[in-house]
Scaffold this motif. Structure first.
Motif, PDB file in Angstrom:
ATOM      1  N   TYR A 135       0.956  -1.215   0.059  1.00 46.26           N
ATOM      2  CA  TYR A 135       0.181  -0.143   0.027  1.00 46.26           C
ATOM      3  C   TYR A 135       0.823   1.143  -0.068  1.00 46.26           C
ATOM      4  N   HIS A 136       0.204   2.378  -0.229  1.00 41.91           N
ATOM      5  CA  HIS A 136       0.926   3.560  -0.512  1.00 41.91           C
ATOM      6  C   HIS A 136       0.426   4.521   0.718  1.00 41.91           C
TER       7      HIS A 136
ATOM      8  N   PHE B 243      -1.369   2.810  -9.387  1.00 37.18           N
ATOM      9  CA  PHE B 243      -0.184   3.167  -8.296  1.00 37.18           C
ATOM     10  C   PHE B 243       1.136   2.659  -8.984  1.00 37.18           C
TER      11      PHE B 243
ATOM     12  N   THR C 250      -6.589  -0.333 -10.213  1.00 36.44           N
ATOM     13  CA  THR C 250      -5.988   0.636  -9.227  1.00 36.44           C
ATOM     14  C   THR C 250      -4.542   0.449  -9.057  1.00 36.44           C
TER      15      THR C 250
ATOM     16  N   LEU D 211     -11.540  -4.744   4.473  1.00 31.85           N
ATOM     17  CA  LEU D 211     -12.284  -5.026   3.071  1.00 31.85           C
ATOM     18  C   LEU D 211     -11.451  -4.365   1.984  1.00 31.85           C
ATOM     19  N   GLY D 212     -11.088  -2.996   2.246  1.00 33.57           N
ATOM     20  CA  GLY D 212     -10.683  -2.300   1.271  1.00 33.57           C
ATOM     21  C   GLY D 212     -10.292  -0.596   1.847  1.00 33.57           C
TER      22      GLY D 212
ATOM     23  N   LEU E 243      -1.005   7.740   2.197  1.00 29.12           N
ATOM     24  CA  LEU E 243      -1.975   8.930   1.197  1.00 29.12           C
ATOM     25  C   LEU E 243      -2.235   9.924   2.251  1.00 29.12           C
TER      26      LEU E 243
ATOM     27  N   ARG F 113      -3.703   4.383   4.714  1.00 28.32           N
ATOM     28  CA  ARG F 113      -3.873   3.827   3.377  1.00 28.32           C
ATOM     29  C   ARG F 113      -5.108   4.785   2.845  1.00 28.32           C
TER      30      ARG F 113
HETATM   31  O1  C5P Z   1      -7.610  -1.263  -0.518  1.00 24.63           O
HETATM   32  P1  C5P Z   1      -8.294  -1.730  -2.108  1.00 24.63           P
HETATM   33  O2  C5P Z   1      -8.361  -3.180  -2.122  1.00 24.63           O
HETATM   34  O3  C5P Z   1      -9.404  -0.740  -2.385  1.00 24.63           O
HETATM   35  O4  C5P Z   1      -6.868  -1.304  -2.569  1.00 24.63           O
HETATM   36  C1  C5P Z   1      -6.652  -1.527  -3.967  1.00 24.63           C
HETATM   37  C2  C5P Z   1      -5.240  -1.351  -4.449  1.00 24.63           C
HETATM   38  O5  C5P Z   1      -5.029  -0.460  -4.633  1.00 24.63           O
HETATM   39  C3  C5P Z   1      -4.293  -2.026  -3.395  1.00 24.63           C
HETATM   40  O6  C5P Z   1      -4.219  -3.427  -3.597  1.00 24.63           O
HETATM   41  C4  C5P Z   1      -3.015  -1.252  -3.853  1.00 24.63           C
HETATM   42  O7  C5P Z   1      -2.542  -2.006  -4.914  1.00 24.63           O
HETATM   43  C5  C5P Z   1      -3.715   0.255  -4.326  1.00 24.63           C
HETATM   44  N1  C5P Z   1      -3.566   0.840  -3.020  1.00 24.63           N
HETATM   45  C6  C5P Z   1      -2.231   1.551  -2.376  1.00 24.63           C
HETATM   46  N2  C5P Z   1      -2.262   2.293  -1.751  1.00 24.63           N
HETATM   47  C7  C5P Z   1      -3.504   2.809  -1.104  1.00 24.63           C
HETATM   48  C8  C5P Z   1      -4.783   2.322  -1.748  1.00 24.63           C
HETATM   49  C9  C5P Z   1      -4.705   1.477  -2.490  1.00 24.63           C
HETATM   50  O8  C5P Z   1      -1.185   1.140  -3.251  1.00 24.63           O
HETATM   51  N3  C5P Z   1      -3.371   3.796  -0.209  1.00 24.63           N
END
Ligand code: C5P
Length: 310
Positions: free
Chosen positions: A27-28, A191, A187, A143-144, A30, A161
């Motif tokens: 993850y990155h 990234f 996504t 979950l996300g 933010l 995140r």
């Molecule tokens: O959390 P989610 O499943 O929605 O994120 C999808 C993808 O987006 C992650 O697997 C990652 O590759 C990228 N992502 C990221 N940094 C974040 C949010 C999402 O790299 N803060």
């Protein structure tokens, strides 16, 4: 008697999306400012007594959404939300989930995350779990990254995140035009393209912060000011993966928009208008350009995920 519970969860745009170097978990970090928009994902949940989770998907009336690529198995975020909730609260019952999509699929507007948020709220009620909003937000974060904001709604700063939220002050209503594409962008790919472009970052990440101009424009309810300070680090990468987005942004400029930006990881372009009427004029320009597969208007900030009462 089995009852059906309905919940709706909003889409989002990022008014600021500043992205740091990748962490070890992929993850990155933010610094982002979310605004919820009144485009909704609706989930209808009906308990079943065999322990199964079943999903069906439909398109909301008039919504420019192609659901042909939406999975109907365990990889669907609404399915995963129901499963996580059932395991967390020791629920033996199953559920029928009917997802009615009003947010573009893979469009950078957190439609999948909204499905998860709406499923959490609808299932928690249908199964009578007694879960609190903060318990649902903690499950949502598993979950996300965008699920907690879809539950929260309104306007918020997201750190970590994007799931560590602080409510932000905002005044009045902002009017948006959304130019969507049928083909989505992945996504993780967007990234990764950003990482490729800026392998060396010159500024220390901890020095990045929320843009005070964005906060001031929100507080003042000033669309012209807000339009000037929209930023998204994922915009360049999204454009390099789908060059026509740059033309969509040009059309918005030509229509005297307050500002235009790729939404999240794209490919939806979000265009900020001065008023509802101005949004309709910009929408007409974008439709005439034929550069977008569909054009819709929306306004924000919208509420977070709520139950829909009959
Ligand atoms: O959390 P989610 O499943 O929605 O994120 C999808 C993808 O987006 C992650 O697997 C990652 O590759 C990228 N992502 C990221 N940094 C974040 C949010 C999402 O790299 N803060």
């Amino acid at each position: 008697m089995t009852r059906t519970v309905r919940a709706k969860a909003p889409a989002k745009v990022n008014l600021q999306l500043t992205v740091g170097p990748p962490r070890e978990d992929g993850y990155h970090p933010l610094v982002t400012v979310f605004q919820a928009l009144d485009l909704w994902e609706v989930v209808e949940a009906t308990p079943r007594d065999d322990g199964e989770i079943r999903i069906t998907v439909d398109v909301a009336a008039g919504a420019p959404v192609d659901v042909s690529g939406v999975p109907l198995d365990e990889s669907n975020l609404a399915w995963r939300a129901a499963d996580l909730l059932a395991r967390h609260y020791g629920i033996g019952d199953g559920i029928d989930l009917h997802v009615i999509k009003g947010v573009p699929v893979a469009g950078g507007m957190a439609g999948g995350s909204a499905d998860a948020a709406a499923a959490l709220v609808a299932c928690a009620e249908a199964w009578d779990t007694g879960a609190t909003r903060s318990e649902l937000a903690a499950l949502g974060a598993q979950l996300g990254a965008d699920v907690p904001f879809s539950l929260h709604g309104h306007t918020a700063v997201g750190l970590g995140r994007g799931d560590e939220l602080t409510p932000a002050m905002s005044h009045g209503e902002f009017h948006w035009v959304l130019a969507t594409q049928t083909t989505g962008l992945s996504t993780p790919t967007v990234f990764a393209e950003l990482d490729r472009r800026i392998a060396v970052r010159e500024q220390v990440w901890s020095e990045f912060e929320v843009d005070r101009e964005v906060m001031a424009a929100l507080m003042a309810g000033d669309a012209v000011e807000l339009g000037r300070c929209l930023t998204n680090d994922l915009e360049g990468p999204a454009i390099s993966l789908m060059p026509r987005l740059s033309d969509v942004l040009d059309v918005a400029d030509g229509a005297d928009a307050c500002g235009a930006i790729v939404s999240g990881s794209g490919p939806t372009v979000a265009v900020l208008a001065r008023s509802r009427q101005h949004a309709l004029t910009i929408a007409a320009h974008l439709r005439a350009s034929r550069l977008a597969d569909a054009v819709v208007t929306a306004s924000g900030p919208a509420s977070g995920t709520v139950l829909i009462q009959d």
